[in-house]
Design a protein around this motif. Structure first.
Motif, short mmCIF file in Angstrom:
data_model
loop_
_atom_site.label_atom_id
_atom_site.label_comp_id
_atom_site.label_asym_id
_atom_site.label_seq_id
_atom_site.Cartn_x
_atom_site.Cartn_y
_atom_site.Cartn_z
N ARG A 236 0.83 -1.20 0.00
CA ARG A 236 0.00 0.00 0.00
C ARG A 236 0.86 1.25 0.00
NH1 ARG A 236 -2.78 -2.80 -1.88
NH2 ARG A 236 -4.86 -3.55 -1.34
N ARG A 237 2.16 1.06 0.08
CA ARG A 237 3.13 2.16 -0.06
C ARG A 237 4.24 1.64 -0.96
NH1 ARG A 237 5.49 2.83 5.09
NH2 ARG A 237 4.45 0.93 5.78
N ILE A 238 4.44 2.31 -2.08
CA ILE A 238 5.38 1.81 -3.08
C ILE A 238 6.42 2.87 -3.42
CG2 ILE A 238 5.65 0.97 -5.44
CD1 ILE A 238 2.82 -0.13 -5.30
N LEU A 239 7.68 2.48 -3.31
CA LEU A 239 8.79 3.29 -3.80
C LEU A 239 9.25 2.66 -5.11
CD1 LEU A 239 10.88 5.57 -3.36
CD2 LEU A 239 12.33 3.86 -2.23
N ALA A 240 9.05 3.36 -6.21
CA ALA A 240 9.43 2.86 -7.53
C ALA A 240 10.58 3.69 -8.09
CB ALA A 240 8.23 2.91 -8.48
N ILE A 241 11.58 3.00 -8.62
CA ILE A 241 12.75 3.70 -9.15
C ILE A 241 12.87 3.42 -10.63
CG2 ILE A 241 15.21 4.13 -8.90
CD1 ILE A 241 15.09 2.99 -6.12
N SER A 242 12.78 4.47 -11.42
CA SER A 242 12.88 4.38 -12.87
C SER A 242 14.16 5.07 -13.34
CB SER A 242 11.67 5.05 -13.53
OG SER A 242 11.88 5.22 -14.92
N PRO A 243 14.87 4.49 -14.31
CA PRO A 243 16.07 5.17 -14.84
C PRO A 243 15.76 6.10 -16.01
CG PRO A 243 15.96 2.95 -15.70
CD PRO A 243 14.75 3.12 -14.83
N LEU A 318 20.56 10.14 -18.71
CA LEU A 318 21.55 9.06 -18.65
C LEU A 318 21.96 8.58 -20.04
CD1 LEU A 318 20.12 6.92 -15.69
CD2 LEU A 318 21.49 9.03 -15.64
N GLY A 319 21.05 8.71 -21.01
CA GLY A 319 21.39 8.32 -22.37
C GLY A 319 22.42 9.26 -22.98
N ALA A 320 22.21 10.55 -22.81
CA ALA A 320 23.16 11.52 -23.36
C ALA A 320 24.53 11.38 -22.71
CB ALA A 320 22.61 12.93 -23.18
N LEU A 321 24.56 11.06 -21.42
CA LEU A 321 25.83 10.90 -20.71
C LEU A 321 26.66 9.77 -21.28
CD1 LEU A 321 24.79 11.32 -16.95
CD2 LEU A 321 26.16 12.90 -18.33
N ALA A 322 26.00 8.74 -21.82
CA ALA A 322 26.73 7.56 -22.30
C ALA A 322 27.71 7.90 -23.41
CB ALA A 322 25.74 6.50 -22.77
N ALA A 323 27.41 8.93 -24.20
CA ALA A 323 28.27 9.27 -25.34
C ALA A 323 29.69 9.60 -24.90
CB ALA A 323 27.67 10.45 -26.11
N THR A 345 24.05 10.21 -33.14
CA THR A 345 22.99 10.79 -32.33
C THR A 345 23.59 11.46 -31.10
OG1 THR A 345 21.05 10.28 -30.96
CG2 THR A 345 22.67 8.53 -31.25
N THR A 346 22.96 12.50 -30.64
CA THR A 346 23.46 13.21 -29.45
C THR A 346 23.02 12.53 -28.16
OG1 THR A 346 21.53 14.68 -29.45
CG2 THR A 346 23.50 15.42 -30.65
N SER A 347 22.10 11.58 -28.26
CA SER A 347 21.62 10.88 -27.07
C SER A 347 21.51 9.39 -27.38
CB SER A 347 20.25 11.44 -26.63
OG SER A 347 19.83 10.81 -25.42
N PRO A 348 22.63 8.68 -27.32
CA PRO A 348 22.62 7.25 -27.67
C PRO A 348 22.03 6.40 -26.54
CG PRO A 348 24.82 7.89 -26.98
CD PRO A 348 23.98 9.14 -26.95
N ASP A 349 20.71 6.51 -26.36
CA ASP A 349 20.06 5.78 -25.28
C ASP A 349 20.32 4.27 -25.38
OD1 ASP A 349 19.11 8.29 -24.85
OD2 ASP A 349 17.05 7.68 -24.50
#
Length: 392
Positions: A236-243, A318-323, A345-349
């Motif tokens: 009934r209480r959810i901590l969800a972490i998305s990247p 995080l995708g843009a950082l990968a470059a 691409t400038t954002s190689p996700d």
């Protein structure tokens, strides 16, 4: 008043953590939880669910004998030293052999003599990494059963896609019901490294995993309700972490490529749709339902209860950082990814999913820690069972 280190919820509490997929981006989850662990070292999540790379983190937390403080630091130490070679083979011979088999198969016209093809890369190193980190015995992750027996954990759920039937399958170890709803079903199981391998088998790149008579792949595919397993297990209480990074309107309108989209750009959009977008949609639906329930008198709610949910996501792309870290990848693998257009691409996700590069992973963990610091009042309120709307 909250006292750091003194919040240790009862195992029967209705608190869950949901860890979504994202390949190497899952390092962000580790950094965020490492910061939370410094605030609440005795915290345990009674319900833990994971999918894809999030299943790797979920299995580690579910099997670790200690509470969040030691568990988060131990997992951070593992991620800090991961390299591409710990996840899949990147030597020239292995990559060339797999590519040759795929090329031969594609031009075979369906001939019976065509070579069998599985994934573009060999993911056996990941299996060995999981067996070391999760302390498995004959494949079984024995720490999960011990934590359940000792009341440290109520249930853990791992999700994968059954390629044979097209069903999303969730394996549950611990207390909780099972379900069978056409495209979604669940089973009780003693979780093993094979379940984790199946959940993290990135489509086309990693080979599917055979369990029984069926073949399984990445749980992020067709996982339309990523919060559902936690809810069914009593949360009934959810901590969800998305990247997933939320772009500003201006960022969203900026072209990431010039000219015709290379394969890497197309793959990026497909992977983002599969792994990153669905959690936000599910959370939005739940928040709408919460608002609806608030307007109904208790006698008209049909036993439905509001669910407090907090979704945490990166404050940086995080995708843009990968470059910036791409030149440090192993040469043969770098050649393969560049041939798909990751430098166009400038954002190689797409590349960020496979960027198991120590300095990139360390950067993601640092961003996770920073974001946890910024959202700490909300996180502590959720864990304590306080109303999130009352948090300044």
């Amino acid at each position: 008043m909250h006292m750091p280190g003194h919040l240790d919820p009862d195992p029967s509490a209705e608190l869950a953590i949901v860890l979504s997929g994202g390949g190497a981006r899952a390092a962000y989850q580790v950094g965020l939880l490492r910061r939370l662990a410094r605030e609440l070292p005795n915290l345990r999540f009674p319900v833990i669910t994971g999918v894809s790379a999030g299943a790797i983190n979920a299995a580690y937390f579910a099997s670790h004998p200690a509470a969040l403080g030691k568990a988060a630091e131990g997992l951070a130490e593992i991620w800090r030293h991961l390299t591409v070679d710990d996840i899949f083979r990147v030597d020239v011979a292995s990559l060339a052999r797999n590519l040759a088999r795929w090329a031969t198969h594609l031009v075979s016209g369906g001939s019976q003599a065509a070579p069998d093809v599985r994934g573009l890369v060999d993911s056996q190193p990941l299996r060995a990494t999981l067996e070391r980190s999760a302390a498995s015995v004959d494949g079984e992750i024995i720490g999960i059963g011990r934590n359940i027996e000792r009341g440290r954990l109520r249930a853990v759920a791992i999700t994968a896609l059954n390629y044979s039937t097209g069903q999303t399958v969730t394996w549950i170890q611990g207390q909780g019901p099972t379900w069978n709803e056409g495209i979604r079903r669940s089973f009780h199981a003693r979780l093993s490294t094979e379940h984790i391998m199946a959940s993290a088998a990135l489509p086309l790149f990693f080979p599917a995993v055979r369990m029984g008579d069926a073949w399984y792949g990445d749980g992020g595919v067709r996982h339309y309700a990523p919060l559902a397993p936690a809810l069914r297990l009593g949360a009934r209480r959810i901590l969800a972490i998305s990247p997933q990074y939320h772009q500003t309107p201006r960022e969203a309108q900026e072209p990431k490529i010039r000219g015709y989209p290379p394969p890497a750009q197309i793959l990026s959009q497909l992977l983002n749709a599969v792994f990153l977008d669905v959690l936000d949609q599910d959370a939005e639906q739940m928040e709408r339902l919460n608002r609806l329930l608030e307007r109904l008198p208790p006698e008209e709610r049909d036993d439905l209860k509001p669910v407090d949910i907090l979704v945490l996501r990166p404050s940086e792309n995080l995708g843009a950082l990968a470059a910036a870290y791409e030149p440090r990848l192993p040469r043969a693998f770098r050649y393969l990814t560049r041939s798909l257009g990751t430098r166009e691409t400038t954002s190689p996700d797409f590349l960020s999913y496979l960027m198991f590069q120590p300095d990139y992973l360390e950067r993601l963990m640092a961003i996770g820690e920073k974001d946890a610091e910024a959202r700490l009042p909300e996180i502590l309120a959720l864990v304590a069972g306080e109303t999130l709307a009352a948090v300044p």
